[in-house]
Design an enzyme around this catalytic site. Structure first.
Site, PDB file in Angstrom:
ATOM      1  N   LYS A   1     -12.120  14.806   4.867  1.00  0.00           N
ATOM      2  CA  LYS A   1     -13.232  14.324   4.039  1.00  0.00           C
ATOM      3  C   LYS A   1     -14.138  13.397   4.830  1.00  0.00           C
ATOM      4  O   LYS A   1     -13.655  12.582   5.620  1.00  0.00           O
ATOM      5  CB  LYS A   1     -12.695  13.564   2.833  1.00  0.00           C
ATOM      6  CG  LYS A   1     -13.764  13.274   1.796  1.00  0.00           C
ATOM      7  CD  LYS A   1     -13.401  12.129   0.893  1.00  0.00           C
ATOM      8  CE  LYS A   1     -13.878  10.818   1.477  1.00  0.00           C
ATOM      9  NZ  LYS A   1     -13.720   9.684   0.556  1.00  0.00           N
TER      10      LYS A   1
ATOM     11  N   LYS B   1     -18.256  17.935  -2.326  1.00  0.00           N
ATOM     12  CA  LYS B   1     -17.876  16.825  -3.216  1.00  0.00           C
ATOM     13  C   LYS B   1     -19.125  16.010  -3.536  1.00  0.00           C
ATOM     14  O   LYS B   1     -19.449  15.055  -2.827  1.00  0.00           O
ATOM     15  CB  LYS B   1     -16.801  15.960  -2.551  1.00  0.00           C
ATOM     16  CG  LYS B   1     -16.401  14.733  -3.353  1.00  0.00           C
ATOM     17  CD  LYS B   1     -15.118  14.088  -2.833  1.00  0.00           C
ATOM     18  CE  LYS B   1     -14.855  12.771  -3.541  1.00  0.00           C
ATOM     19  NZ  LYS B   1     -13.540  12.221  -3.253  1.00  0.00           N
TER      20      LYS B   1
ATOM     21  N   ARG C   1       0.848  -1.204   0.000  1.00  0.00           N
ATOM     22  CA  ARG C   1       0.000   0.000   0.000  1.00  0.00           C
ATOM     23  C   ARG C   1       0.883   1.254   0.000  1.00  0.00           C
ATOM     24  O   ARG C   1       0.607   2.222  -0.719  1.00  0.00           O
ATOM     25  CB  ARG C   1      -0.935   0.003   1.230  1.00  0.00           C
ATOM     26  CG  ARG C   1      -1.960  -1.120   1.208  1.00  0.00           C
ATOM     27  CD  ARG C   1      -3.037  -0.947   2.260  1.00  0.00           C
ATOM     28  NE  ARG C   1      -2.576  -1.096   3.627  1.00  0.00           N
ATOM     29  CZ  ARG C   1      -2.562  -2.232   4.323  1.00  0.00           C
ATOM     30  NH1 ARG C   1      -2.982  -3.344   3.762  1.00  0.00           N
ATOM     31  NH2 ARG C   1      -2.136  -2.254   5.580  1.00  0.00           N
TER      32      ARG C   1
HETATM   33  C1  5MM Z   1     -10.931   6.625  -2.688  1.00  0.00           C
HETATM   34  O1  5MM Z   1     -12.163   6.051  -2.392  1.00  0.00           O
HETATM   35  C2  5MM Z   1     -12.895   6.482  -1.245  1.00  0.00           C
HETATM   36  C3  5MM Z   1     -13.378   5.173  -0.692  1.00  0.00           C
HETATM   37  O2  5MM Z   1     -13.284   5.158   0.617  1.00  0.00           O
HETATM   38  P1  5MM Z   1     -13.767   3.846   1.442  1.00  0.00           P
HETATM   39  O3  5MM Z   1     -12.654   2.890   1.398  1.00  0.00           O
HETATM   40  O4  5MM Z   1     -14.030   4.392   2.805  1.00  0.00           O
HETATM   41  O5  5MM Z   1     -15.005   3.309   0.769  1.00  0.00           O
HETATM   42  C4  5MM Z   1     -14.138   7.318  -1.658  1.00  0.00           C
HETATM   43  O6  5MM Z   1     -14.773   7.946  -0.571  1.00  0.00           O
HETATM   44  C5  5MM Z   1     -13.746   8.349  -2.648  1.00  0.00           C
HETATM   45  O7  5MM Z   1     -13.024   9.389  -2.040  1.00  0.00           O
HETATM   46  C6  5MM Z   1     -14.944   8.950  -3.373  1.00  0.00           C
HETATM   47  O8  5MM Z   1     -16.017   8.054  -3.486  1.00  0.00           O
HETATM   48  C7  5MM Z   1     -14.477   9.333  -4.746  1.00  0.00           C
HETATM   49  O9  5MM Z   1     -13.953   8.198  -5.368  1.00  0.00           O
HETATM   50  P2  5MM Z   1     -14.535   7.782  -6.786  1.00  0.00           P
HETATM   51  O10 5MM Z   1     -13.859   6.475  -7.114  1.00  0.00           O
HETATM   52  O11 5MM Z   1     -16.020   7.667  -6.614  1.00  0.00           O
HETATM   53  O12 5MM Z   1     -14.131   8.922  -7.682  1.00  0.00           O
END
Ligand code: 5MM
Length: 340
Positions: free
Chosen positions: A136, A219, A46
């Protein structure tokens, strides 16, 4: 609360030509991503993956901020530089995911609530010391038969607002992420109806909690048909419906909106963002905060092989550059054919 500093950071995060890399996959999510390239999800793998992304030459020209996971904020490059220090040195704002994920909502089958408020004030103080300047929190709203319910929307909006207020008290810019999922067979119209209701409630609660709108970033999802919708709307309709919804619900005091990609393909997410920025005359900056739509090709090209670091970085740089163009309405789908 230092309002000037919050507003300065929020502006930097959404500056034209740049956007945010969401690299805050929790341990469970990154394992799913690594499973696809048949790579074991060890702490070192990771770390190596995140180092590949953060050190991609030239990426900082298009990336304003990176959302990190707790583990990553505490990690360093192979050479011993803390990731938060590396990003700051490159002019990229380090951020941190502070929600603790979703849990089923009792009495509301199929709906979830985001956890993580307990002890948050203390964690934010530590994260600030570790170098994070924004945070976030993601709320998840699903569309299906009889859902979302008012109770689910209201409860998630209240949690988002309490999180945002706590962040600003700690001099951390909150990214407020209410995600209406694009899983399922719903139409674009249904997505617009739900997104509209969610944003209305979120800003009502942000107002009630006296959140300083100039010092936050929204967002949201785009207004888009569900993945399984038999008659999915095209890019022009997505851009039009998303802008209509945001214009109605997002106050102009908010400096920037950074979309999630939510399962769109890389090219789709870039194209939609570009079309919206071409519309012009918008009161807020429109940029990206993509996870999968910035990383999918890079992850596949890297494949976990040290010899493939440069190949992974080229793919990441390509997506960062094309999305940077999309924030200015200067992207062309034909650019996808160019080599990374
Ligand atoms: C990077 O992905 C995040 C996922 O977090 P979890 O592991 O807690 O599910 C997610 O929150 C991400 O920041 C947003 O959904 C935006 O990612 P995408 O892939 O939808 O652009």
């Amino acid at each position: 609360m230092n309002r000037t500093e919050l507003a300065r950071i929020a502006h930097a995060m959404t500056a034209k030509g740049r956007g945010i890399l969401a690299a805050d996959e929790s341990t469970g999510t990154i394992k799913k991503r690594f499973d696809k390239i048949k790579l074991e999800s060890t702490e070192e793998n990771r770390r190596a993956y995140r180092e590949m992304l953060f050190t991609a030459p030239g990426a900082a020209d298009h990336i304003s901020g990176v959302i990190l996971y707790d583990e990553t904020l505490r990690q360093s490059t192979k050479g011993g530089e803390r990731f938060a220090d590396l990003l700051t040195r490159l002019g990229v704002v380090p951020g941190i995911k502070v929600d603790a994920g979703t849990k089923p909502m009792p009495n509301f089958p199929g709906e979830v609530i985001t956890e993580g408020l307990d002890g948050l004030a203390g964690r934010l103080a530590e994260y600030h010391q570790l170098g994070a300047r924004f945070a976030k929190w993601r709320a998840v709203i699903d569309i299906g038969a009889g859902i979302p319910t008012r109770t689910c929307i209201e409860t998630n909006a209240e949690l988002l607002a309490r999180y945002a207020a706590l962040c600003q008290a700690a001099e951390i810019v909150p990214i407020v992420e209410p995600e209406v999922l694009m899983d399922g067979g719903h139409t674009l119209e249904r997505c617009e109806e739900v997104t509209d209701a969610v944003l209305c409630e979120v800003f009502d609660r942000l107002f009630a909690h006296r959140v300083y709108l100039e010092g936050m970033v929204l967002k949201p999802n785009m207004v888009i048909s569900g993945q399984k919708c038999p008659d999915r709307a095209g890019p022009a309709q997505v851009a039009e419906a998303t802008l209509r919804c945001l214009r109605r619900r997002v106050p102009s005091a908010v400096p920037g909106i950074a979309f999630l990609s939510g399962g769109q393909s890389e090219a789709e997410a870039t194209h939609h963002l570009d079309l919206m920025n071409r519309a012009g005359g918008l009161p807020w900056a429109l940029t990206f905060s993509y996870g999968r739509a910035l990383q999918a090709s890079a992850l596949a090209a890297w494949g976990g092989a040290p010899a493939q670091v440069a190949a992974g970085q080229r793919e990441f740089l390509k997506r960062a550059r094309l999305n940077g163009l999309a924030t200015q309405g200067k992207y062309e789908p034909a650019l996808e054919k160019q080599a990374a």
